[in-house]
Design a protein around this motif. Sequence first.
Motif, PDB file in Angstrom:
ATOM      1  N   GLY A  10       1.867   1.384  -0.355  1.00 59.43           N
ATOM      2  CA  GLY A  10       1.972   0.582   0.863  1.00 59.43           C
ATOM      3  C   GLY A  10       2.585  -0.766   0.568  1.00 59.43           C
ATOM      4  O   GLY A  10       3.597  -0.869  -0.103  1.00 59.43           O
ATOM      5  N   THR A  11       1.956  -1.822   1.053  1.00 52.99           N
ATOM      6  CA  THR A  11       2.440  -3.185   0.859  1.00 52.99           C
ATOM      7  C   THR A  11       1.402  -3.980   0.086  1.00 52.99           C
ATOM      8  O   THR A  11       0.206  -3.833   0.309  1.00 52.99           O
ATOM      9  CB  THR A  11       2.699  -3.860   2.223  1.00 52.99           C
ATOM     10  N   VAL A  12       1.874  -4.836  -0.821  1.00 63.93           N
ATOM     11  CA  VAL A  12       0.978  -5.650  -1.642  1.00 63.93           C
ATOM     12  C   VAL A  12       1.561  -7.056  -1.766  1.00 63.93           C
ATOM     13  O   VAL A  12       2.775  -7.244  -1.686  1.00 63.93           O
ATOM     14  CB  VAL A  12       0.780  -5.004  -3.030  1.00 63.93           C
ATOM     15  N   ASN A  13       0.684  -8.039  -1.935  1.00 65.34           N
ATOM     16  CA  ASN A  13       1.112  -9.410  -2.172  1.00 65.34           C
ATOM     17  C   ASN A  13       0.277  -9.965  -3.318  1.00 65.34           C
ATOM     18  O   ASN A  13      -0.908 -10.245  -3.144  1.00 65.34           O
ATOM     19  CB  ASN A  13       0.936 -10.266  -0.921  1.00 65.34           C
ATOM     20  N   PHE A  14       0.885 -10.104  -4.474  1.00 63.99           N
ATOM     21  CA  PHE A  14       0.188 -10.637  -5.643  1.00 63.99           C
ATOM     22  C   PHE A  14       0.196 -12.160  -5.660  1.00 63.99           C
ATOM     23  O   PHE A  14      -0.457 -12.772  -6.478  1.00 63.99           O
ATOM     24  CB  PHE A  14       0.818 -10.115  -6.933  1.00 63.99           C
ATOM     25  N   GLY A  15       0.976 -12.759  -4.764  1.00 62.30           N
ATOM     26  CA  GLY A  15       1.076 -14.213  -4.693  1.00 62.30           C
ATOM     27  C   GLY A  15       2.498 -14.693  -4.471  1.00 62.30           C
ATOM     28  O   GLY A  15       2.725 -15.834  -4.111  1.00 62.30           O
ATOM     29  N   GLY A  16       3.467 -13.819  -4.666  1.00 66.91           N
ATOM     30  CA  GLY A  16       4.864 -14.203  -4.505  1.00 66.91           C
ATOM     31  C   GLY A  16       5.499 -13.680  -3.228  1.00 66.91           C
ATOM     32  O   GLY A  16       6.705 -13.745  -3.060  1.00 66.91           O
ATOM     33  N   ALA A  18       4.990 -10.562   0.215  1.00 67.53           N
ATOM     34  CA  ALA A  18       4.714  -9.140   0.447  1.00 67.53           C
ATOM     35  C   ALA A  18       5.809  -8.278  -0.169  1.00 67.53           C
ATOM     36  O   ALA A  18       6.992  -8.582  -0.049  1.00 67.53           O
ATOM     37  CB  ALA A  18       4.598  -8.865   1.935  1.00 67.53           C
ATOM     38  N   ARG A  19       5.398  -7.199  -0.822  1.00 68.10           N
ATOM     39  CA  ARG A  19       6.318  -6.248  -1.446  1.00 68.10           C
ATOM     40  C   ARG A  19       5.891  -4.843  -1.036  1.00 68.10           C
ATOM     41  O   ARG A  19       4.703  -4.536  -1.015  1.00 68.10           O
ATOM     42  CB  ARG A  19       6.269  -6.378  -2.964  1.00 68.10           C
ATOM     43  N   ALA A  20       6.848  -3.998  -0.736  1.00 62.56           N
ATOM     44  CA  ALA A  20       6.566  -2.622  -0.317  1.00 62.56           C
ATOM     45  C   ALA A  20       6.888  -1.640  -1.430  1.00 62.56           C
ATOM     46  O   ALA A  20       7.877  -1.805  -2.154  1.00 62.56           O
ATOM     47  CB  ALA A  20       7.383  -2.270   0.921  1.00 62.56           C
ATOM     48  N   ALA A  21       6.051  -0.618  -1.562  1.00 63.11           N
ATOM     49  CA  ALA A  21       6.275   0.429  -2.551  1.00 63.11           C
ATOM     50  C   ALA A  21       7.487   1.267  -2.152  1.00 63.11           C
ATOM     51  O   ALA A  21       7.747   1.470  -0.964  1.00 63.11           O
ATOM     52  CB  ALA A  21       5.045   1.322  -2.676  1.00 63.11           C
ATOM     53  N   ASN A  22       8.225   1.766  -3.147  1.00 66.06           N
ATOM     54  CA  ASN A  22       9.367   2.655  -2.884  1.00 66.06           C
ATOM     55  C   ASN A  22       8.904   4.052  -2.516  1.00 66.06           C
ATOM     56  O   ASN A  22       9.518   4.723  -1.705  1.00 66.06           O
ATOM     57  CB  ASN A  22      10.283   2.746  -4.107  1.00 66.06           C
ATOM     58  N   GLY A  23       7.836   4.491  -3.157  1.00 65.03           N
ATOM     59  CA  GLY A  23       7.294   5.822  -2.910  1.00 65.03           C
ATOM     60  C   GLY A  23       5.873   5.713  -2.397  1.00 65.03           C
ATOM     61  O   GLY A  23       5.457   4.678  -1.879  1.00 65.03           O
ATOM     62  N   VAL A  24       5.127   6.782  -2.566  1.00 65.23           N
ATOM     63  CA  VAL A  24       3.730   6.767  -2.140  1.00 65.23           C
ATOM     64  C   VAL A  24       2.949   5.735  -2.953  1.00 65.23           C
ATOM     65  O   VAL A  24       2.176   4.962  -2.421  1.00 65.23           O
ATOM     66  CB  VAL A  24       3.113   8.172  -2.275  1.00 65.23           C
ATOM     67  N   ARG A  25       3.152   5.733  -4.278  1.00 72.37           N
ATOM     68  CA  ARG A  25       2.553   4.731  -5.159  1.00 72.37           C
ATOM     69  C   ARG A  25       3.555   4.347  -6.232  1.00 72.37           C
ATOM     70  O   ARG A  25       4.291   5.192  -6.727  1.00 72.37           O
ATOM     71  CB  ARG A  25       1.280   5.266  -5.804  1.00 72.37           C
ATOM     72  N   ASP A  26       3.583   3.075  -6.591  1.00 78.49           N
ATOM     73  CA  ASP A  26       4.471   2.553  -7.619  1.00 78.49           C
ATOM     74  C   ASP A  26       3.668   1.733  -8.620  1.00 78.49           C
ATOM     75  O   ASP A  26       2.487   1.478  -8.433  1.00 78.49           O
ATOM     76  CB  ASP A  26       5.570   1.685  -7.006  1.00 78.49           C
ATOM     77  N   ILE A  27       4.339   1.282  -9.674  1.00 79.32           N
ATOM     78  CA  ILE A  27       3.706   0.527 -10.754  1.00 79.32           C
ATOM     79  C   ILE A  27       3.992  -0.959 -10.575  1.00 79.32           C
ATOM     80  O   ILE A  27       5.096  -1.340 -10.199  1.00 79.32           O
ATOM     81  CB  ILE A  27       4.241   1.005 -12.110  1.00 79.32           C
ATOM     82  N   PHE A  28       3.000  -1.780 -10.881  1.00 77.68           N
ATOM     83  CA  PHE A  28       3.213  -3.225 -10.906  1.00 77.68           C
ATOM     84  C   PHE A  28       2.818  -3.766 -12.275  1.00 77.68           C
ATOM     85  O   PHE A  28       1.971  -3.210 -12.974  1.00 77.68           O
ATOM     86  CB  PHE A  28       2.409  -3.940  -9.817  1.00 77.68           C
ATOM     87  N   VAL A  29       3.474  -4.862 -12.651  1.00 76.48           N
ATOM     88  CA  VAL A  29       3.099  -5.655 -13.813  1.00 76.48           C
ATOM     89  C   VAL A  29       3.083  -7.090 -13.315  1.00 76.48           C
ATOM     90  O   VAL A  29       4.049  -7.539 -12.695  1.00 76.48           O
ATOM     91  CB  VAL A  29       4.114  -5.514 -14.967  1.00 76.48           C
ATOM     92  N   THR A  30       1.993  -7.803 -13.537  1.00 76.99           N
ATOM     93  CA  THR A  30       1.899  -9.182 -13.062  1.00 76.99           C
ATOM     94  C   THR A  30       1.306 -10.080 -14.138  1.00 76.99           C
ATOM     95  O   THR A  30       0.545  -9.628 -14.986  1.00 76.99           O
ATOM     96  CB  THR A  30       1.073  -9.266 -11.749  1.00 76.99           C
ATOM     97  N   ARG A  31       1.703 -11.335 -14.089  1.00 78.24           N
ATOM     98  CA  ARG A  31       1.184 -12.337 -15.019  1.00 78.24           C
ATOM     99  C   ARG A  31       0.391 -13.359 -14.220  1.00 78.24           C
ATOM    100  O   ARG A  31       0.891 -13.926 -13.249  1.00 78.24           O
ATOM    101  CB  ARG A  31       2.313 -13.025 -15.760  1.00 78.24           C
TER     102      ARG A  31
END
Length: 109
Positions: A10-16, A18-31
């Motif tokens: 779906g959509t996620v906001n880690f702080g930078g 809102a970002r939308a996934a390309n597929g059903v689920r995608d990978i994130f890496v955050t610092r």
Amino acid sequence: NLYVTGTWGGTVNFGGGARAANGVRDIFVTRLTTPALSWNWDVLLGGTDPGTNPELSYGIDRGLDGGIRVAGRYTETVDFQPGAGVTNRTMGGGQYDGFLWRCDNTGNW
């Protein structure tokens, strides 16, 4: 600093923003930076998975050179270039393929 990897849909906001996934689920890496664990940067890796075998990250490590390494699996085709460029990898067959992805400590691939 704290480096985190995982999977989202779906959509996620880690702080930078809102970002939308390309597929059903995608990978994130955050610092996240200390002392307040504030967002510093994130990168998103993903493809148009069919949903039955989404991309998953299994582990993260910071090397002696400061670079970040993420291990996981993917299906179908995934763009492993988190920036404006495109570096697609297509699985070779079977249920999924493994990957080892690397970026520097600022999230640059």
